[in-house]
Design a protein around this motif. Structure first.
Motif, short mmCIF file in Angstrom:
data_model
loop_
_atom_site.label_atom_id
_atom_site.label_comp_id
_atom_site.label_asym_id
_atom_site.label_seq_id
_atom_site.Cartn_x
_atom_site.Cartn_y
_atom_site.Cartn_z
N GLY A 1 0.79 -1.22 0.00
CA GLY A 1 0.00 0.00 0.00
C GLY A 1 0.82 1.28 0.00
N ASN A 2 1.89 1.25 0.76
CA ASN A 2 2.71 2.46 0.83
C ASN A 2 3.32 2.76 -0.53
OD1 ASN A 2 3.74 4.56 2.49
ND2 ASN A 2 5.74 3.61 2.29
N VAL A 3 3.81 1.71 -1.17
CA VAL A 3 4.40 1.85 -2.50
C VAL A 3 3.33 2.33 -3.49
CG1 VAL A 3 5.49 0.57 -4.38
CG2 VAL A 3 6.01 -0.04 -2.01
N ARG A 4 2.17 1.70 -3.37
CA ARG A 4 1.09 2.02 -4.30
C ARG A 4 0.67 3.50 -4.17
NH1 ARG A 4 -4.02 2.04 -6.02
NH2 ARG A 4 -4.62 0.52 -7.61
N ARG A 5 0.59 3.97 -2.93
CA ARG A 5 0.19 5.37 -2.74
C ARG A 5 1.22 6.32 -3.35
NH1 ARG A 5 -0.52 5.94 2.76
NH2 ARG A 5 1.73 6.20 2.75
N ILE A 6 2.47 6.01 -3.19
CA ILE A 6 3.51 6.86 -3.77
C ILE A 6 3.39 6.86 -5.30
CG2 ILE A 6 6.02 7.11 -4.09
CD1 ILE A 6 6.31 6.02 -1.18
N GLN A 7 3.15 5.68 -5.87
CA GLN A 7 2.99 5.61 -7.33
C GLN A 7 1.78 6.43 -7.77
OE1 GLN A 7 2.75 1.36 -7.90
NE2 GLN A 7 4.98 1.11 -7.97
N ASP A 8 0.73 6.36 -6.95
CA ASP A 8 -0.50 7.05 -7.29
C ASP A 8 -0.32 8.56 -7.21
OD1 ASP A 8 -3.13 7.27 -7.98
OD2 ASP A 8 -3.87 7.09 -5.91
N LEU A 9 0.23 9.04 -6.10
CA LEU A 9 0.27 10.48 -5.85
C LEU A 9 1.49 11.16 -6.46
CD1 LEU A 9 -0.93 10.61 -2.13
CD2 LEU A 9 -2.27 10.85 -4.22
N GLU A 10 2.62 10.45 -6.48
CA GLU A 10 3.84 11.14 -6.91
C GLU A 10 4.28 10.76 -8.31
OE1 GLU A 10 6.87 10.94 -3.84
OE2 GLU A 10 5.30 11.12 -2.32
N GLY B 1 1.94 10.05 -10.83
CA GLY B 1 0.80 10.22 -11.73
C GLY B 1 0.00 8.96 -11.96
N GLY B 2 -0.14 8.15 -10.92
CA GLY B 2 -1.00 6.97 -11.04
C GLY B 2 -0.39 5.84 -11.85
N ARG B 3 0.91 5.87 -12.04
CA ARG B 3 1.54 4.77 -12.81
C ARG B 3 1.77 3.59 -11.85
NH1 ARG B 3 4.26 7.33 -17.47
NH2 ARG B 3 6.09 6.04 -17.25
N ILE B 4 0.69 2.85 -11.62
CA ILE B 4 0.72 1.74 -10.66
C ILE B 4 1.43 0.54 -11.29
CG2 ILE B 4 -0.71 0.19 -9.26
CD1 ILE B 4 -1.05 3.16 -8.50
N ILE B 5 2.47 0.10 -10.63
CA ILE B 5 3.18 -1.07 -11.15
C ILE B 5 3.70 -1.93 -9.99
CG2 ILE B 5 5.29 0.35 -11.47
CD1 ILE B 5 6.02 -1.64 -13.77
N ALA B 6 3.44 -3.22 -10.07
CA ALA B 6 3.99 -4.20 -9.12
C ALA B 6 3.62 -3.94 -7.67
CB ALA B 6 5.52 -4.25 -9.26
N SER B 7 2.51 -3.27 -7.43
CA SER B 7 2.14 -3.00 -6.05
C SER B 7 0.73 -3.49 -5.67
CB SER B 7 2.26 -1.49 -5.76
OG SER B 7 1.46 -0.75 -6.64
N ASP B 8 -0.05 -3.97 -6.64
CA ASP B 8 -1.36 -4.59 -6.31
C ASP B 8 -1.13 -6.04 -5.94
OD1 ASP B 8 -3.03 -2.43 -6.67
OD2 ASP B 8 -3.16 -2.75 -8.84
#
Ligand SMILES: Cc1ncc(C[n+]2csc(CCOP(=O)(O)OP(=O)(O)O)c2C)c(N)n1
Ligand SMILES: [Mg+2]
Length: 563
Positions: free
Chosen positions: A486-495, A497-504
Motif C-alpha cells: 500500500g505504501n508503494v502504491r500510494r507513492i505511485q499514485d500520488l507522486e 501520476g498513477g503509474r501503478i506497477i507491481a504494487s497490487d
C-alpha cells in the motif's frame, strides 16, 4: 495435528554446564560447541538443519533436556526469532543455520538485529574445512562467507578444530557482552563438528561490562545539565539495550527535562509520565533548549538527517560506541559510556549543581496532549492502533513493521514498559514483524505478544504459521489487508501520476489460510471489532491470525508536515 503439538513454551530447566574451567574432556566438535553454549546460559536455539550441521544437531539431541531447539520453515525466521527473544529478555538470542544459502537467508534478519543493536549469536555451518575457498562448488559453498557475514555482524570467526571451539564461542559471547551489542557469527565446518579430541573448557565470558565514562567529563556534563535552564534529553534504543530506564527517569525528573524518545527508544520512560515525549514534540522543544543530551541514539531527526542546533545550544552525547558519537555532527561534549552506568553517574553528580526545579507537569502534559491530538486525528490508523493499546496490558509486547498502522504506531502508540515496542529500526525489513513476535513470545511466554503486519509484509513469512502451530506459540498476528504494497502504491499514485506497477496484490483467504495451518483465524473491519477480536484472542492465548480488511490509508507524513 493438535495432539502432536509439543508444549514447547515451557523453557527447559537451565542446566549450566558443570565443567570446571581448565578441565579437559574427549569430545566431538559438536559436543564442545553445545557445552560452551550451556556454559553461557543458552537454553533455547532457533534453527533449521542440514547436512553440514548434523554434527551439531546430533550433540543437541544429547543435550535436549537442557537446550530446546525451535525449528522454523526458513532461515530468516531463525534469526528474527533470536532477535525477538533477545530484545524482550536479558539474554542472548541464538540461531543456527546451514552455510551459504542458509546464512544468506538469515542475513536480512541479522542486518535488522545489527541496526537495532540486538545481541544475536548466529551459528553457521561451513563446507568441509579442506575445501573452504577452493571453489570446487561444494554443496552450499559461497566464496568468502566470513567476509559476507562481517558486513552485518560486529564479529565473525571460524573454528576448525574441536579444541578451538570453546575459545571461539567464548570470544563471541564476550563481543556480545561488551561495548555496543550487535550480532556475531561463529562458523564450524562439518568435519570439525564430528572430529573428536581433548577439549579444555575456558572460563565463560564475563557478564555485561558497563563502562561509566571519564569522571571529569561526567562532572562537567553534570554541571552543564544542573545549571541548564531548559535541558532536553533525546533517548534511543541504547537506553533499552543497557536497561537504563530507571537512571534515565531519575535524571529527567531531577532536571525536569522532557525526554524525546525515538522509535527504538519507546518505553524508555512510560508514556504515562509527562516527561516522556514523542518524536513530534521535538519541533516545540528543540528551539527552546539550552542544553541537549543525546543518550544511546544515532541522533537523527524525523527525516533521518543529523539533528541541527543553534550555536548557543550546548550539545552533549553519551554513547557506548565512540564511532557513533562522532558520526552525525560533533557534539560539544561526548561521554563514551554505557547508558546505564553513565546515566547513573550523572544522577549521582548532578545534585551538586542542580537547583530545586518546579514541576513542568502542566506545561509538558499540554504539549503531549497537543501532539496526541494531531497523531490521533489520522484515521483509520489511529483508531486501529489505539484499539490494540486498549486491549493489551501495559507490559504487552507489540512488534511493528513497515505498514500503515506500523508507521502510525512509531509516532502514536503509547508505550508503558521498556522493551515492549519492537521495530526493525533503520532496516525497515518486511518479514520482521510476525517472526520477531514469535521469538519474543518464546522469550516471554506469559506476556501477550501482538504483531502488526500488512498483507505484503506478512507474505514474507506466512509459512511460519506452521512454526507457530507446531510449537504452539500464542502470538496474535494482525494482518491489515489492503491487497497492496500500500505504501508503494500510494507513492505511485500520488507522486508518479498513477503509474501503478507491481504494487497490487492478490491475496489468499486468510481465514482459510489460518485453518489450513491449524491456527485460529478471525476477521474484523473496524477498530471496535478489532478490540473484541483481540480480547477474545488474548483470553484464549493460542496461535491466532486476525485479518483486518482496510482501504487506502492517508499519508501520515503529510499530516505531520514532514514530507
Ligand atoms: C525486505 C523489504 N523489501 C521491500 C521493502 C519495501 N517496502 C516498504 S513498504 C512496502 C509495502 C508493504 O506492504 P504491506 O506490508 O502490505 O503494508 P502497507 O503499505 O500495504 O500497509 C514495501 C514493499 C521493505 N521495506 N523491506
Ligand atoms: Mg498492504
Amino acid at each position: 495435528m493438535k495432539g502432536s503439538r509439543v508444549a514447547q513454551i515451557e523453557a527447559p530447566v537451565r542446566e549450566r554446564d558443570q565443567t570446571t574451567t581448565g578441565e579437559t574432556r574427549m569430545m566431538t566438535g559438536g559436543q564442545a560447541l553445545v557445552a560452551t553454549l550451556q556454559r553461557h546460559g543458552v537454553d533455547t536455539i532457533f534453527g533449521l538443519p542440514g547436512i553440514q550441521i548434523d554434527g551439531l544437531f546430533n550433540a543437541l539431541h544429547e543435550a535436549r533436556d537442557a537446550i530446546r531447539v525451535i525449528h522454523t520453515r526458513h532461515e530468516q525466521a531463525t534469526a528474527y526469532m533470536a532477535d525477538g527473544y533477545a530484545r524482550v529478555t536479558d539474554r542472548e538470542g541464538v540461531c543456527l543455520v546451514v552455510p551459504g544459502p542458509g546464512l544468506l537467508n538469515a542475513a536480512a534478519a541479522l542486518a535488522t538485529a545489527y541496526s537495532c543493536n540486538s545481541p544475536v549469536l548466529c551459528l553457521t555451518g561451513q563446507i568441509r574445512s579442506d575445501l573452504i575457498e577452493v571453489g570446487r562448488g561444494a554443496l552450499h559453498e559461497i566464496p568468502n562467507q566470513l567476509g559476507m557475514v562481517r558486513s552485518v555482524t560486529k564479529h565473525a570467526a571460524r573454528a576448525v578444530t574441536p579444541r578451538e571451539i570453546p575459545g571461539t564461542v567464548t570470544e563471541a559471547f564476550r563481543q556480545l557482552r561488551t561495548g555496543r551489542s550487535r550480532p556475531v557469527e561463529v562458523e564450524v565446518p562439518p568435519d570439525t563438528l564430528f572430529a573428536m579430541e581433548e577439549v579444555e573448557s575456558p572460563p565463560p565470558a564475563p557478564a555485561r561490562e558497563r563502562p561509566a565514562g571519564d569522571p571529569d567529563l561526567i562532572e562537567r556534563v553534570a554541571k552543564l545539565l544542573g545549571e541548564a535552564d531548559q535541558p532536553v534529553i533525546y533517548a534511543g534504543g541504547g537506553v533499552l539495550r543497557a536497561a537504563a530506564w530507571e537512571e534515565l527517569r531519575a535524571l529527567a525528573e531531577l532536571l525536569q527535562a522532557p525526554v524525546i524518545l525515538t522509535r527504538n527508544g519507546k518505553g524508555g520512560i512510560s508514556d504515562r509520565h509527562y516527561l516522556a515525549q514523542g518524536q513530534l514534540a521535538d519541533r516545540a522543544l528543540r528551539p527552546r533548549a539550552d542544553v541537549v543530551l543525546g543518550v544511546g541514539t544515532r541522533f537523527l531527526d524525523l527525516l533521518d538527517l543529523p539533528r541541527t542546533f543553534a550555536s548557543g545550544q550546548t550539545v552533549i552525547r553519551l554513547d557506548v560506541d565512540a564511532e557513533e558519537i562522532g558520526r552525525n555532527g560533533r557534539p560539544d561534549l561526548a561521554i563514551e559510556a554505557d547508558a546505564k552506568a553513565g546515566l547513573a553517574a550523572l544522577v549521582e553528580r548532578v545534585g551538586r549543581y542542580n537547583r530545586r526545579r518546579p514541576s513542568r507537569e502542566a506545561e509538558l502534559t499540554a504539549l503531549k496532549r497537543g501532539v496526541a491530538a494531531l497523531v490521533n486525528g489520522v484515521q483509520p490508523p489511529a483508531g486501529f492502533g489505539l484499539a490494540i493499546r486498549a486491549e493489551l496490558p501495559d507490559d504487552g509486547i507489540v512488534v511493528g513493521e513497515m505498514t500503515q498502522i506500523g508507521y502510525w504506531a512509531n509516532y502514536g502508540f503509547p508505550t508503558y514498559w521498556p522493551n515492549t515496542y519492537l521495530t526493525a529500526g533503520y532496516q525497515g525489513t518486511l518479514g520482521f514483524g510476525f517472526t520477531t513476535a514469535l521469538g519474543a513470545k518464546i522469550g516471554k511466554p506469559g506476556t501477550p505478544v501482538v504483531s502488526i503486519n500488512g498483507d505484503g509484509g506478512f507474505g514474507f513469512t506466512l509459512n511460519e504459521l506452521a512454526t507457530m502451530a507446531q510449537h504452539n506459540i500464542a502470538v496474535v498476528a494482525l494482518v491489515f489487508n489492503d491487497n497492496a504494497y500500500g505504501n508503494v502504491r500510494r507513492i505511485q499514485d500520488l507522486e508518479y501520476g498513477g503509474r501503478i506497477i507491481a504494487s497490487d496484490l492478490v491475496n489468499p483467504d486468510y481465514l482459510k489460510l489460518a485453518a489450513a495451518f491449524g491456527v485460529t483465524g478471525r476477521r474484523t473491519e473496524t477498530p471496535e471489532g478489532l478490540r473484541v477480536a483481540l480480547r477474545e484472542s488474548l483470553k484464549a492465548n493460542e496461535p491466532t491470525l486476525i485479518e483486518i480488511p482496510v482501504g487506502v490509508m492517508p499519508n501520515l507524513w503529510k499530516v505531520f508536515g514532514l514530507r
